[in-house]
Design a protein around this motif. Sequence first.
Motif, mmCIF file in Angstrom:
data_model
loop_
_atom_site.group_PDB
_atom_site.id
_atom_site.type_symbol
_atom_site.label_atom_id
_atom_site.label_comp_id
_atom_site.label_asym_id
_atom_site.label_seq_id
_atom_site.Cartn_x
_atom_site.Cartn_y
_atom_site.Cartn_z
ATOM 1 N N GLN A 54 2.234 5.062 6.412
ATOM 2 C CA GLN A 54 1.828 4.884 7.884
ATOM 3 C C GLN A 54 2.538 3.659 8.389
ATOM 4 O O GLN A 54 2.972 3.524 9.502
ATOM 5 N N VAL A 55 2.811 2.659 7.515
ATOM 6 C CA VAL A 55 3.591 1.421 7.781
ATOM 7 C C VAL A 55 4.923 1.947 7.943
ATOM 8 O O VAL A 55 5.726 1.439 9.167
ATOM 9 N N SER A 56 5.605 2.778 7.543
ATOM 10 C CA SER A 56 6.879 3.322 7.700
ATOM 11 C C SER A 56 6.962 4.038 9.006
ATOM 12 O O SER A 56 7.920 3.819 9.800
ATOM 13 N N ASP A 57 5.810 4.850 9.318
ATOM 14 C CA ASP A 57 5.887 5.435 10.582
ATOM 15 C C ASP A 57 5.739 4.532 11.829
ATOM 16 O O ASP A 57 6.477 4.639 12.813
ATOM 17 N N MET A 59 7.118 1.223 11.923
ATOM 18 C CA MET A 59 8.435 0.739 11.961
ATOM 19 C C MET A 59 9.310 1.485 12.771
ATOM 20 O O MET A 59 10.099 1.167 13.561
ATOM 21 N N SER A 60 9.297 2.730 12.341
ATOM 22 C CA SER A 60 10.043 4.009 12.754
ATOM 23 C C SER A 60 9.939 3.885 14.481
ATOM 24 O O SER A 60 10.938 3.976 15.385
ATOM 25 N N ASN A 61 8.464 4.101 14.915
ATOM 26 C CA ASN A 61 8.203 3.900 16.221
ATOM 27 C C ASN A 61 8.697 2.593 16.942
ATOM 28 O O ASN A 61 9.051 2.696 18.235
ATOM 29 N N ASN A 62 8.639 1.566 16.258
ATOM 30 C CA ASN A 62 9.062 0.164 16.796
ATOM 31 C C ASN A 62 10.649 0.417 17.127
ATOM 32 O O ASN A 62 11.061 -0.020 18.145
ATOM 33 N N LEU A 63 11.284 0.833 16.175
ATOM 34 C CA LEU A 63 12.781 0.998 16.176
ATOM 35 C C LEU A 63 13.120 1.826 17.427
ATOM 36 O O LEU A 63 13.990 1.722 18.200
ATOM 37 N N LYS A 64 12.414 2.967 17.606
ATOM 38 C CA LYS A 64 12.637 3.761 18.552
ATOM 39 C C LYS A 64 12.603 3.319 20.135
ATOM 40 O O LYS A 64 13.235 3.198 20.952
ATOM 41 N N LEU A 65 11.492 2.430 20.026
ATOM 42 C CA LEU A 65 11.231 1.595 21.200
ATOM 43 C C LEU A 65 12.443 0.675 21.539
ATOM 44 O O LEU A 65 12.630 0.592 22.851
ATOM 45 N N ALA A 66 12.846 -0.126 20.514
ATOM 46 C CA ALA A 66 13.586 -1.159 20.688
ATOM 47 C C ALA A 66 14.926 -0.799 21.154
ATOM 48 O O ALA A 66 15.478 -1.555 21.771
ATOM 49 N N SER A 67 15.340 0.528 20.477
ATOM 50 C CA SER A 67 16.562 0.992 20.672
ATOM 51 C C SER A 67 16.901 2.249 21.686
ATOM 52 O O SER A 67 17.723 2.598 22.006
ATOM 53 N N HIS A 68 15.788 2.127 22.543
ATOM 54 C CA HIS A 68 15.538 3.141 23.504
ATOM 55 C C HIS A 68 15.992 4.821 22.874
ATOM 56 O O HIS A 68 16.742 5.654 23.449
ATOM 57 N N ASP A 69 15.285 4.895 21.834
ATOM 58 C CA ASP A 69 15.551 6.237 20.942
ATOM 59 C C ASP A 69 17.087 6.389 20.397
ATOM 60 O O ASP A 69 17.092 7.446 19.955
ATOM 61 N N GLY A 153 9.711 -7.803 3.197
ATOM 62 C CA GLY A 153 8.124 -8.335 3.331
ATOM 63 C C GLY A 153 7.309 -7.203 2.403
ATOM 64 O O GLY A 153 7.842 -6.463 1.461
ATOM 65 N N TYR A 154 6.070 -7.037 2.724
ATOM 66 C CA TYR A 154 5.228 -6.355 1.704
ATOM 67 C C TYR A 154 4.528 -5.487 2.536
ATOM 68 O O TYR A 154 4.356 -5.449 3.833
ATOM 69 N N ALA A 155 3.809 -4.314 1.788
ATOM 70 C CA ALA A 155 2.770 -3.309 2.507
ATOM 71 C C ALA A 155 1.759 -3.178 1.351
ATOM 72 O O ALA A 155 2.046 -3.329 0.080
ATOM 73 N N LEU A 156 0.600 -3.384 1.826
ATOM 74 C CA LEU A 156 -0.680 -3.460 0.838
ATOM 75 C C LEU A 156 -1.470 -1.947 0.691
ATOM 76 O O LEU A 156 -1.297 -1.580 1.785
ATOM 77 N N ALA A 157 -1.609 -1.682 -0.577
ATOM 78 C CA ALA A 157 -2.587 -0.643 -0.897
ATOM 79 C C ALA A 157 -3.879 -1.578 -1.088
ATOM 80 O O ALA A 157 -3.867 -2.518 -1.347
ATOM 81 N N GLY A 158 -5.040 -0.537 -1.181
ATOM 82 C CA GLY A 158 -6.200 -1.276 -1.541
ATOM 83 C C GLY A 158 -6.212 -1.769 -3.075
ATOM 84 O O GLY A 158 -5.548 -1.745 -3.702
ATOM 85 N N MET A 159 -7.517 -2.438 -3.236
ATOM 86 C CA MET A 159 -7.690 -3.142 -4.521
ATOM 87 C C MET A 159 -8.026 -1.972 -5.704
ATOM 88 O O MET A 159 -8.441 -0.651 -5.198
ATOM 89 N N ARG A 160 -7.504 -2.370 -6.806
ATOM 90 C CA ARG A 160 -7.824 -1.056 -7.821
ATOM 91 C C ARG A 160 -9.316 -1.062 -8.117
ATOM 92 O O ARG A 160 -9.914 -2.152 -8.609
ATOM 93 N N GLU A 275 4.288 -4.656 9.343
ATOM 94 C CA GLU A 275 3.637 -5.249 8.085
ATOM 95 C C GLU A 275 2.393 -5.901 8.650
ATOM 96 O O GLU A 275 1.470 -5.586 7.921
ATOM 97 N N ALA A 276 2.201 -6.682 9.801
ATOM 98 C CA ALA A 276 0.807 -7.147 10.064
ATOM 99 C C ALA A 276 -0.017 -5.979 10.471
ATOM 100 O O ALA A 276 -1.079 -6.091 9.978
ATOM 101 N N TRP A 277 0.423 -5.196 11.302
ATOM 102 C CA TRP A 277 -0.432 -4.017 11.503
ATOM 103 C C TRP A 277 -0.889 -3.410 10.390
ATOM 104 O O TRP A 277 -2.210 -2.881 10.148
ATOM 105 N N GLY A 278 -0.088 -3.139 9.254
ATOM 106 C CA GLY A 278 -0.603 -2.492 7.873
ATOM 107 C C GLY A 278 -1.465 -3.243 7.295
ATOM 108 O O GLY A 278 -2.429 -2.860 6.555
ATOM 109 N N PHE A 279 -1.679 -4.650 7.310
ATOM 110 C CA PHE A 279 -2.340 -5.555 6.523
ATOM 111 C C PHE A 279 -3.894 -5.067 7.299
ATOM 112 O O PHE A 279 -4.742 -5.096 6.511
ATOM 113 N N GLN A 280 -4.142 -5.206 8.567
ATOM 114 C CA GLN A 280 -5.142 -4.928 9.142
ATOM 115 C C GLN A 280 -5.781 -3.501 9.063
ATOM 116 O O GLN A 280 -6.862 -3.577 8.748
ATOM 117 N N ARG A 281 -4.902 -2.623 8.925
ATOM 118 C CA ARG A 281 -5.319 -1.148 8.645
ATOM 119 C C ARG A 281 -5.898 -1.133 7.365
ATOM 120 O O ARG A 281 -6.802 -0.276 7.052
#
Length: 336
Positions: A54-57, A59-69, A153-160, A275-281
């Motif tokens: 989801q974090v990868s997706d 980031m991809s959407n952010n890049l599409k927005l920033a670059s006008h696709d 940076g980082y992407a988090l999964a849940g605690m074990r 990254e920040a969005w992923g932490f919240q999610r």
Amino acid sequence: MTMKIASIHAICGQITRCLLPVTAMVGLTLATSGAQAKSYSIGMVTPPGHIWSQVSDRMSNNLKLASHDQIRLRSSRMAKMQGEAETIKKLQSGKLHLAILTAGSLSSLEPAFSGWYLPYLFKDVQAVAKATAGTDAQQMLQRLESSQLVGMGYALAGMRQVVSTRPVANVSDFNGMKIRSFPDQVFKDWWQTLNAVPMQLALLDTQPALLNKQLDAVDVDLDMLVGLKIYRDAPYLTVTNHMAFPGVVVASKVWWDGLTVDRQQMVMTAFKEAEAWGFQRQEEAEINNLALLKREGVKVANLGAEQMSAAISTVIKRYTAANPVIKHFYEQYHPR
């Protein structure tokens, strides 16, 4: 140690505002140059729907927005098939542009990454998220440059946690228990210290192994537990929160150094918002996944750190004594 959802909303808002001037600048450059759309590859070791995916997706959407696709991020599942060691080689050679890898896979290049797996170093994902912004965590990323990687940076999964075919009432129930464990030495040491039998097995093979009684339990985060529905064959969940499980977002230094400064800024800004969005999610997912499992009839019990204090001390002493950087990292969150 708690990261509030509101504060992460603020971070996301700030980063999104940063995207706007980058979007305008890059959009103008692309429009005037007639450049063709670029496609960057990102190696993924997680299935679609997992928080790292989801974090990868995002980031991809952010890049599409920033670059006008004009810039697209393409997920490569070859990383999952070929393994993380091969993925790192492709990043180092420039054949792969980006990847989200487990911290453990990078410990051969930067041993301090093993520090993230120290048992009971962090209380919850909020504490882990806060730690990613710390000096030690950022220096781990910086030291990857000597290995031809750029730590973004980082992407988090849940605690074990532990899901099993029979109840776990106290720590002695782990004796002789065959537990599917993440293939990392810290995990192996942890389970052996608890007199369990750690088994290295692909996650997709765990359910047949549980049915055939080749496994008694699985060391897993709630995202994978829910996503793969492992609880159908192992209906007892023991909430231990015994380890954190961060992913590390890295770029090929060969590829990165070939980008313009403006393009580097655009890619980094797109990731930092994700990254920040992923932490919240992930903070939200911990709550939602546990509620779902209870609705599904999974029997949930808690096992506190106090019952495992001897094992915790043994593993922590082993790794902090062997590596002063890990010792310093540990002492930031468990000062003497």
